[in-house]
Design a protein around this motif. Structure first.
Motif, mmCIF file in Angstrom:
data_model
loop_
_atom_site.group_PDB
_atom_site.id
_atom_site.type_symbol
_atom_site.label_atom_id
_atom_site.label_comp_id
_atom_site.label_asym_id
_atom_site.label_seq_id
_atom_site.Cartn_x
_atom_site.Cartn_y
_atom_site.Cartn_z
ATOM 1 N N GLY A 217 53.521 28.286 33.378
ATOM 2 C CA GLY A 217 54.291 28.353 32.131
ATOM 3 C C GLY A 217 53.421 28.443 30.883
ATOM 4 N N ARG A 218 52.108 28.700 31.056
ATOM 5 C CA ARG A 218 51.191 28.757 29.906
ATOM 6 C C ARG A 218 51.109 30.201 29.408
ATOM 7 N NH1 ARG A 218 47.477 24.246 30.844
ATOM 8 N NH2 ARG A 218 46.242 25.016 29.102
ATOM 9 N N PHE A 219 52.079 30.570 28.570
ATOM 10 C CA PHE A 219 52.150 31.940 28.038
ATOM 11 C C PHE A 219 50.916 32.266 27.199
ATOM 12 C CE2 PHE A 219 56.789 30.769 28.181
ATOM 13 C CZ PHE A 219 57.112 31.618 29.228
ATOM 14 N N GLY A 220 50.681 33.570 26.980
ATOM 15 C CA GLY A 220 49.618 33.969 26.059
ATOM 16 C C GLY A 220 48.784 35.126 26.575
ATOM 17 N N LEU A 221 47.663 35.326 25.865
ATOM 18 C CA LEU A 221 46.739 36.431 26.169
ATOM 19 C C LEU A 221 45.651 35.954 27.126
ATOM 20 C CD1 LEU A 221 45.523 39.275 25.552
ATOM 21 C CD2 LEU A 221 44.428 38.247 23.543
ATOM 22 N N TYR A 222 45.395 36.730 28.164
ATOM 23 C CA TYR A 222 44.378 36.368 29.161
ATOM 24 C C TYR A 222 43.503 37.568 29.512
ATOM 25 C CZ TYR A 222 47.030 32.102 29.926
ATOM 26 O OH TYR A 222 47.663 30.891 29.734
ATOM 27 N N HIS A 223 42.295 37.264 29.958
ATOM 28 C CA HIS A 223 41.439 38.249 30.616
ATOM 29 C C HIS A 223 41.301 37.795 32.064
ATOM 30 C CE1 HIS A 223 39.197 39.505 26.651
ATOM 31 N NE2 HIS A 223 40.460 39.889 26.688
ATOM 32 N N ILE A 224 41.671 38.664 33.010
ATOM 33 C CA ILE A 224 41.541 38.305 34.433
ATOM 34 C C ILE A 224 40.759 39.399 35.154
ATOM 35 C CG2 ILE A 224 42.743 37.799 36.587
ATOM 36 C CD1 ILE A 224 45.039 36.617 35.093
ATOM 37 N N THR A 225 39.529 39.065 35.566
ATOM 38 C CA THR A 225 38.687 40.022 36.303
ATOM 39 C C THR A 225 37.892 39.243 37.340
ATOM 40 O OG1 THR A 225 36.624 39.744 35.061
ATOM 41 C CG2 THR A 225 38.267 41.206 34.074
ATOM 42 N N ASN A 226 37.248 39.945 38.244
ATOM 43 C CA ASN A 226 36.288 39.252 39.104
ATOM 44 C C ASN A 226 35.123 38.777 38.233
ATOM 45 O OD1 ASN A 226 37.464 41.383 41.496
ATOM 46 N ND2 ASN A 226 37.161 39.243 42.030
ATOM 47 N N SER A 227 34.359 37.799 38.750
ATOM 48 C CA SER A 227 33.266 37.221 37.955
ATOM 49 C C SER A 227 32.072 38.173 37.914
ATOM 50 C CB SER A 227 32.807 35.910 38.572
ATOM 51 O OG SER A 227 33.889 35.048 38.706
ATOM 52 N N GLY A 228 31.356 38.114 36.805
ATOM 53 C CA GLY A 228 30.160 38.934 36.636
ATOM 54 C C GLY A 228 30.493 40.322 36.123
ATOM 55 N N TYR A 229 29.441 41.105 35.889
ATOM 56 C CA TYR A 229 29.662 42.493 35.465
ATOM 57 C C TYR A 229 28.524 43.380 35.942
ATOM 58 C CZ TYR A 229 26.847 40.845 31.432
ATOM 59 O OH TYR A 229 25.879 40.296 30.633
ATOM 60 N N CYS A 230 28.766 44.682 35.870
ATOM 61 C CA CYS A 230 27.770 45.638 36.374
ATOM 62 C C CYS A 230 28.005 46.993 35.708
ATOM 63 C CB CYS A 230 27.920 45.799 37.888
ATOM 64 S SG CYS A 230 29.580 46.291 38.395
ATOM 65 N N SER A 231 27.033 47.869 35.840
ATOM 66 C CA SER A 231 27.262 49.250 35.379
ATOM 67 C C SER A 231 27.950 50.013 36.504
ATOM 68 C CB SER A 231 25.931 49.920 35.034
ATOM 69 O OG SER A 231 25.173 50.113 36.209
ATOM 70 N N ARG A 232 28.502 51.171 36.169
ATOM 71 C CA ARG A 232 29.090 52.019 37.219
ATOM 72 C C ARG A 232 28.013 52.332 38.259
ATOM 73 N NH1 ARG A 232 34.663 52.812 36.876
ATOM 74 N NH2 ARG A 232 35.311 53.112 34.738
ATOM 75 N N TYR A 233 26.795 52.570 37.786
ATOM 76 C CA TYR A 233 25.682 52.893 38.684
ATOM 77 C C TYR A 233 25.411 51.725 39.647
ATOM 78 C CZ TYR A 233 21.007 54.060 40.320
ATOM 79 O OH TYR A 233 19.920 54.328 41.121
ATOM 80 N N GLN A 234 25.314 50.499 39.080
ATOM 81 C CA GLN A 234 25.029 49.332 39.941
ATOM 82 C C GLN A 234 26.128 49.115 40.970
ATOM 83 O OE1 GLN A 234 24.636 46.691 36.563
ATOM 84 N NE2 GLN A 234 22.518 46.216 37.129
ATOM 85 N N TRP A 235 27.374 49.344 40.521
ATOM 86 C CA TRP A 235 28.515 49.158 41.438
ATOM 87 C C TRP A 235 28.431 50.183 42.577
ATOM 88 C CZ3 TRP A 235 34.416 49.785 39.908
ATOM 89 C CH2 TRP A 235 35.194 48.986 40.749
#
Ligand SMILES: NC(=O)C1=CN([C@@H]2O[C@H](COP(=O)(O)OP(=O)(O)OC[C@H]3O[C@@H](n4cnc5c(N)ncnc54)[C@H](OP(=O)(O)O)[C@@H]3O)[C@@H](O)[C@H]2O)C=CC1
Ligand SMILES: Cc1cn([C@H]2C[C@H](O)[C@@H](COP(=O)(O)OP(=O)(O)O[C@H]3O[C@@H](C)C(=O)[C@@H](O)[C@H]3O)O2)c(=O)[nH]c1=O
Length: 285
Positions: free
Chosen positions: A203-221
């Motif tokens: 019930g906690r309305f609002g704005l969220y960011h939901i992604t897997n943890s970490g990040y990478c470039s398209r190349y690294q992926w």
């Protein structure tokens, strides 16, 4: 829990649908052919007849390059559709889940974008998704507005899934050139679906960011995937400008998921773990 799901053939919708059913929730799932979210009459009819506890909107126009020319079509789906849903949900006191994108940001930062960062889209697709955010947040108070990035899932169309495209390219090419100057956080639909269903029970309305943890470039992926599948070709780093027919995309649009962990009690698995799971499932299908 009774859910009205839109854009039901999409990659994220399919996993939300499966998981909600596993939980024993009632899912009324509508494909574009049955419910066009840009059609106010259809939206009103569906929501008022079904009277769900929550509407989960997975319908979207996701063709980033084509949106430059087809921006009215993109705006209808990504802006007017959410407007219609938010208007009816607000009137009926029904909660609304709506998804947006990392492409609302210009990518000029060097640390992950938080929910407090101001959007400034570089391309028309991003602008239409930002319009959707504005419509939802202005027209209803009962919203979960969830930004995801670089979405990949087992089901749905190849065109909207970078890993499926990569697997296809790797089949009939022995050389691939993949950009190093686009960095973000991959989001596996299985993990996003779980987090979304957990979130809507708080019930906690609002704005969220939901992604897997970490990040990478398209190349690294790509490098990571091609190694896992023992691809025998040669991978070369490329720059976005090497693809002159592609519209501008943010250079760095990784998303910071704070305060999701405080609310759910955990973060999503890393992009490496999620991609590995995807590959295992994909090749055992
Ligand atoms: N794919 C990605 O990389 C990313 C996606 N997102 C967002 O996440 C959400 C889920 O994306 P994803 O699962 O990849 O989406 P998909 O492109 O897989 O699915 C979108 C679905 O919406 C349907 N649709 C299109 N227009 C309408 C309409 N007018 N009314 C009803 N349905 C319609 C499409 O049907 P049809 O195929 O018949 O046109 C399709 O089945 C979207 O909001 C998207 O913008 C955010 C970041 C990245
Ligand atoms: C054909 C090709 C393209 N590219 C580059 C060009 C392009 O700039 C870049 C992006 O790939 P795509 O077009 O698959 O990605 P794109 O459709 O821009 O992906 C985005 O979709 C929307 C819906 C979102 O919301 C974003 O989060 C993001 O997932 O890949 C290569 O590096 N190598 C290649 O061989």
């Amino acid at each position: 829990m009774k859910i009205l799901l839109t854009g039901a053939n999409g990659q994220l919708a399919q996993d939300i649908w499966l998981l909600a059913q596993k939980k024993g929730w009632e899912v009324m799932a509508f494909t574009r052919q049955v419910l066009d979210i840009s059609n106010f009459k259809q939206v009103k009819e569906a929501i008022t007849t079904i009277k769900p506890d929550i509407v989960i909107n997975c319908a979207a126009y996701n063709y980033v390059d084509k949106a430059e020319k087809e921006w009215e079509q993109a705006l209808l789906v990504n802006g007017i559709g959410p407007r219609n849903l938010a208007t009816i949900c607000e009137r009926q006191a029904i909660s609304l889940v709506h998804f947006s994108t990392d492409y609302v940001f210009d990518g000029h930062k060097s640390t992950p974008y938080t929910i407090a960062d101001l959007p400034s889209p570089l391309n028309k697709y991003g602008a239409t998704k930002l319009q959707g955010e504005i419509e939802v947040s202005h027209l209803t108070n009962r919203y979960y507005l969830i930004r995801v990035s670089w979405v990949f899932g087992l089901r749905g169309k190849t065109e909207v899934n970078f890993i499926k495209k990569l697997l296809l390219w790797s089949k009939d090419r022995d050389q691939l050139h993949i950009v190093t100057d686009q960095i973000s956080s991959p989001s596996y639909t299985e993990d996003v679906a779980k987090a979304v269903l957990d979130l809507i029970q708080t019930g906690r309305f609002g704005l969220y960011h939901i992604t897997n943890s970490g990040y990478c470039s398209r190349y690294q992926w790509a490098e990571w995937v091609l190694k896992k599948i023992d691809w025998s070709g040669k991978l070369f780093p490329a720059r976005s400008k090497d693809f002159p027919n592609s519209v501008l995309r943010p250079a760095f649009s990784a998303l910071d998921t704070f305060p999701l962990k405080n609310i759910l009690g955990h973060e999503l698995p890393s992009w490496q773990e999620a991609t590995e799971r995807f590959l295992k499932q994909w090749f055992s299908l």
